[in-house]
Write a protein that holds these residues in place. Sequence first.
Motif, PDB file in Angstrom:
ATOM      1  N   PHE A  45      -6.054 -13.593   2.485  1.00 43.75           N
ATOM      2  CA  PHE A  45      -6.214 -12.266   3.081  1.00 43.75           C
ATOM      3  C   PHE A  45      -7.707 -11.965   3.164  1.00 43.75           C
ATOM      4  CE2 PHE A  45      -2.253 -11.932   0.554  1.00 43.75           C
ATOM      5  CZ  PHE A  45      -1.358 -11.667   1.583  1.00 43.75           C
ATOM      6  N   PRO A  46      -8.100 -11.184   4.172  1.00 46.03           N
ATOM      7  CA  PRO A  46      -9.504 -10.748   4.195  1.00 46.03           C
ATOM      8  C   PRO A  46      -9.771  -9.812   3.018  1.00 46.03           C
ATOM      9  CG  PRO A  46      -8.298  -9.927   6.123  1.00 46.03           C
ATOM     10  CD  PRO A  46      -7.337 -10.712   5.306  1.00 46.03           C
ATOM     11  N   TYR A  47     -10.972  -9.881   2.500  1.00 48.23           N
ATOM     12  CA  TYR A  47     -11.340  -9.041   1.358  1.00 48.23           C
ATOM     13  C   TYR A  47     -12.820  -8.719   1.428  1.00 48.23           C
ATOM     14  CZ  TYR A  47     -13.528 -13.158  -0.667  1.00 48.23           C
ATOM     15  OH  TYR A  47     -14.339 -14.253  -0.883  1.00 48.23           O
ATOM     16  N   GLU A  48     -13.210  -7.772   0.606  1.00 49.32           N
ATOM     17  CA  GLU A  48     -14.627  -7.471   0.424  1.00 49.32           C
ATOM     18  C   GLU A  48     -14.864  -7.287  -1.057  1.00 49.32           C
ATOM     19  OE1 GLU A  48     -14.707  -2.740   1.421  1.00 49.32           O
ATOM     20  OE2 GLU A  48     -14.698  -4.115   3.129  1.00 49.32           O
ATOM     21  N   LYS A  49     -16.042  -7.638  -1.473  1.00 48.87           N
ATOM     22  CA  LYS A  49     -16.385  -7.485  -2.881  1.00 48.87           C
ATOM     23  C   LYS A  49     -17.326  -6.297  -3.007  1.00 48.87           C
ATOM     24  CE  LYS A  49     -17.521  -9.958  -7.026  1.00 48.87           C
ATOM     25  NZ  LYS A  49     -18.086 -11.116  -7.660  1.00 48.87           N
ATOM     26  N   ARG A  50     -16.957  -5.366  -3.889  1.00 51.56           N
ATOM     27  CA  ARG A  50     -17.798  -4.209  -4.180  1.00 51.56           C
ATOM     28  C   ARG A  50     -18.048  -4.192  -5.672  1.00 51.56           C
ATOM     29  NH1 ARG A  50     -14.166   0.222  -2.029  1.00 51.56           N
ATOM     30  NH2 ARG A  50     -12.833  -1.344  -1.122  1.00 51.56           N
ATOM     31  N   GLY A  51     -19.294  -4.336  -6.052  1.00 57.98           N
ATOM     32  CA  GLY A  51     -19.612  -4.448  -7.470  1.00 57.98           C
ATOM     33  C   GLY A  51     -18.957  -5.697  -8.021  1.00 57.98           C
ATOM     34  N   SER A  52     -18.230  -5.553  -9.107  1.00 57.47           N
ATOM     35  CA  SER A  52     -17.590  -6.723  -9.720  1.00 57.47           C
ATOM     36  C   SER A  52     -16.140  -6.909  -9.271  1.00 57.47           C
ATOM     37  CB  SER A  52     -17.637  -6.594 -11.254  1.00 57.47           C
ATOM     38  OG  SER A  52     -16.851  -5.488 -11.670  1.00 57.47           O
ATOM     39  N   LEU A  53     -15.645  -6.039  -8.380  1.00 62.48           N
ATOM     40  CA  LEU A  53     -14.243  -6.103  -7.986  1.00 62.48           C
ATOM     41  C   LEU A  53     -14.050  -6.588  -6.553  1.00 62.48           C
ATOM     42  CD1 LEU A  53     -12.908  -2.768  -9.543  1.00 62.48           C
ATOM     43  CD2 LEU A  53     -12.893  -5.057 -10.556  1.00 62.48           C
ATOM     44  N   TYR A  54     -12.920  -7.262  -6.334  1.00 62.55           N
ATOM     45  CA  TYR A  54     -12.501  -7.724  -5.011  1.00 62.55           C
ATOM     46  C   TYR A  54     -11.466  -6.748  -4.465  1.00 62.55           C
ATOM     47  CZ  TYR A  54     -14.460 -12.276  -6.308  1.00 62.55           C
ATOM     48  OH  TYR A  54     -15.291 -13.289  -6.693  1.00 62.55           O
ATOM     49  N   TYR A  55     -11.635  -6.327  -3.205  1.00 64.90           N
ATOM     50  CA  TYR A  55     -10.710  -5.407  -2.558  1.00 64.90           C
ATOM     51  C   TYR A  55     -10.138  -6.054  -1.303  1.00 64.90           C
ATOM     52  CZ  TYR A  55     -12.596  -1.774  -5.546  1.00 64.90           C
ATOM     53  OH  TYR A  55     -12.964  -1.032  -6.637  1.00 64.90           O
ATOM     54  N   LEU A  56      -8.819  -5.983  -1.158  1.00 63.51           N
ATOM     55  CA  LEU A  56      -8.181  -6.490   0.045  1.00 63.51           C
ATOM     56  C   LEU A  56      -8.479  -5.546   1.205  1.00 63.51           C
ATOM     57  CD1 LEU A  56      -4.747  -7.491  -1.480  1.00 63.51           C
ATOM     58  CD2 LEU A  56      -6.572  -9.028  -0.745  1.00 63.51           C
ATOM     59  N   VAL A  57      -8.780  -6.110   2.364  1.00 61.73           N
ATOM     60  CA  VAL A  57      -9.013  -5.307   3.558  1.00 61.73           C
ATOM     61  C   VAL A  57      -7.650  -4.904   4.115  1.00 61.73           C
ATOM     62  CG1 VAL A  57      -9.932  -5.312   5.908  1.00 61.73           C
ATOM     63  CG2 VAL A  57     -11.204  -6.427   4.052  1.00 61.73           C
ATOM     64  N   MET A  58      -7.494  -3.631   4.367  1.00 63.65           N
ATOM     65  CA  MET A  58      -6.237  -3.114   4.910  1.00 63.65           C
ATOM     66  C   MET A  58      -6.508  -2.476   6.263  1.00 63.65           C
ATOM     67  SD  MET A  58      -4.506  -1.398   1.582  1.00 63.65           S
ATOM     68  CE  MET A  58      -5.125  -1.902  -0.012  1.00 63.65           C
ATOM     69  N   GLU A  59      -5.680  -2.818   7.217  1.00 64.87           N
ATOM     70  CA  GLU A  59      -5.804  -2.252   8.558  1.00 64.87           C
ATOM     71  C   GLU A  59      -4.897  -1.031   8.676  1.00 64.87           C
ATOM     72  OE1 GLU A  59      -7.971  -3.396  10.790  1.00 64.87           O
ATOM     73  OE2 GLU A  59      -8.585  -4.959   9.360  1.00 64.87           O
ATOM     74  N   LYS A  60      -5.354  -0.034   9.423  1.00 64.78           N
ATOM     75  CA  LYS A  60      -4.566   1.171   9.642  1.00 64.78           C
ATOM     76  C   LYS A  60      -3.488   0.892  10.689  1.00 64.78           C
ATOM     77  CE  LYS A  60      -6.905   5.079   9.889  1.00 64.78           C
ATOM     78  NZ  LYS A  60      -7.591   6.312  10.347  1.00 64.78           N
ATOM     79  N   ASP A  61      -2.262   1.348  10.412  1.00 62.27           N
ATOM     80  CA  ASP A  61      -1.176   1.159  11.377  1.00 62.27           C
ATOM     81  C   ASP A  61      -1.114   2.335  12.352  1.00 62.27           C
ATOM     82  OD1 ASP A  61       0.211   3.275  10.151  1.00 62.27           O
ATOM     83  OD2 ASP A  61       1.684   1.984   9.183  1.00 62.27           O
ATOM     84  N   GLU A  62      -0.135   2.308  13.242  1.00 65.99           N
ATOM     85  CA  GLU A  62      -0.009   3.338  14.280  1.00 65.99           C
ATOM     86  C   GLU A  62       0.289   4.730  13.703  1.00 65.99           C
ATOM     87  OE1 GLU A  62       3.818   1.530  13.309  1.00 65.99           O
ATOM     88  OE2 GLU A  62       1.988   0.594  14.032  1.00 65.99           O
ATOM     89  N   LYS A  63       0.780   4.794  12.463  1.00 64.48           N
ATOM     90  CA  LYS A  63       1.042   6.077  11.817  1.00 64.48           C
ATOM     91  C   LYS A  63      -0.157   6.566  11.005  1.00 64.48           C
ATOM     92  CE  LYS A  63       5.980   5.245  11.373  1.00 64.48           C
ATOM     93  NZ  LYS A  63       7.076   5.022  10.426  1.00 64.48           N
ATOM     94  N   GLY A  64      -1.237   5.799  11.030  1.00 63.68           N
ATOM     95  CA  GLY A  64      -2.424   6.183  10.281  1.00 63.68           C
ATOM     96  C   GLY A  64      -2.393   5.779   8.823  1.00 63.68           C
ATOM     97  N   LEU A  65      -1.494   4.857   8.461  1.00 59.25           N
ATOM     98  CA  LEU A  65      -1.384   4.408   7.077  1.00 59.25           C
ATOM     99  C   LEU A  65      -1.941   3.003   6.903  1.00 59.25           C
ATOM    100  CD1 LEU A  65       2.232   5.616   6.218  1.00 59.25           C
ATOM    101  CD2 LEU A  65       0.063   6.682   5.560  1.00 59.25           C
ATOM    102  N   TYR A  66      -2.495   2.783   5.741  1.00 61.74           N
ATOM    103  CA  TYR A  66      -2.950   1.452   5.335  1.00 61.74           C
ATOM    104  C   TYR A  66      -1.897   0.904   4.374  1.00 61.74           C
ATOM    105  CZ  TYR A  66      -7.471   3.363   6.813  1.00 61.74           C
ATOM    106  OH  TYR A  66      -8.492   3.949   7.513  1.00 61.74           O
ATOM    107  N   HIS A  67      -1.520  -0.343   4.564  1.00 61.65           N
ATOM    108  CA  HIS A  67      -0.520  -0.967   3.691  1.00 61.65           C
ATOM    109  C   HIS A  67      -1.140  -2.158   2.986  1.00 61.65           C
ATOM    110  CE1 HIS A  67       2.767   1.290   5.575  1.00 61.65           C
ATOM    111  NE2 HIS A  67       2.049   1.167   6.672  1.00 61.65           N
ATOM    112  N   CYS A  68      -0.860  -2.285   1.706  1.00 63.10           N
ATOM    113  CA  CYS A  68      -1.347  -3.451   0.972  1.00 63.10           C
ATOM    114  C   CYS A  68      -0.724  -4.699   1.587  1.00 63.10           C
ATOM    115  CB  CYS A  68      -0.968  -3.341  -0.498  1.00 63.10           C
ATOM    116  SG  CYS A  68      -1.502  -4.801  -1.432  1.00 63.10           S
ATOM    117  N   PRO A  69      -1.529  -5.702   1.903  1.00 60.63           N
ATOM    118  CA  PRO A  69      -0.976  -6.917   2.504  1.00 60.63           C
ATOM    119  C   PRO A  69      -0.110  -7.729   1.540  1.00 60.63           C
ATOM    120  CG  PRO A  69      -3.335  -7.168   2.139  1.00 60.63           C
ATOM    121  CD  PRO A  69      -2.988  -5.746   1.818  1.00 60.63           C
TER     122      PRO A  69
END
Length: 158
Positions: A45-69
Amino acid sequence: MLKNILSASACEQCRICCEYDDSDIWDAPGFSEDEWQEAGLEGRFPYEKRGSLYYLVMEKDEKGLYHCPCLSDTGCILGEHKPFRCALWPLYVVRTGDGLALAVSDVCPAVFPKTDAEILEGLRDNLPRIRKAVEKDSALIEELHENYRLLAGSDRIV
C-alpha cells in the motif's frame, strides 16, 4: 487487546474506527517501525512516514470518506498484526498535566458507555503491553482531545 470489553461482532457491524472524514483523518493510526515490519505492508500500500511512524495513504471516496486499505469485507487483513493504536482503539494513552493516562473516545458506541471500572478491569491483563509500547515509542502517546474521557485512576496504571 480489547476482547474483554469489545466483542468482535460489535466491531464487524460498526467499523467506524476504519473510516474517516476530513474532520478526523488526523486520527488515522500510524505504525511504529516494528509494527510496520511485522505487518509486512512494505510495497503493498502507499504510505508516508511522519516522524517515527508510518501512515497508510487513504484516498477519499465519492461520499467524502477515507477508508483504511487494510479493511476488507471480512474485517481487518492485519489480524494480530494491527498497529498499537488500532488494537487499542477507542482507547488512547494521552498526556495529561500529571503524566500519562488512558482515555476513551466518544466515537465508539460499544465502549464509550461502559464505566471506567469496566474498561480498566477489561484491560488489566494488557496494561503491561500498553506500558511497554509507549515506553518504546513515545509517538504512540496522544494529546488529550475534547471528545475523550479520561479514565478515572488510569494515571496510576500507564
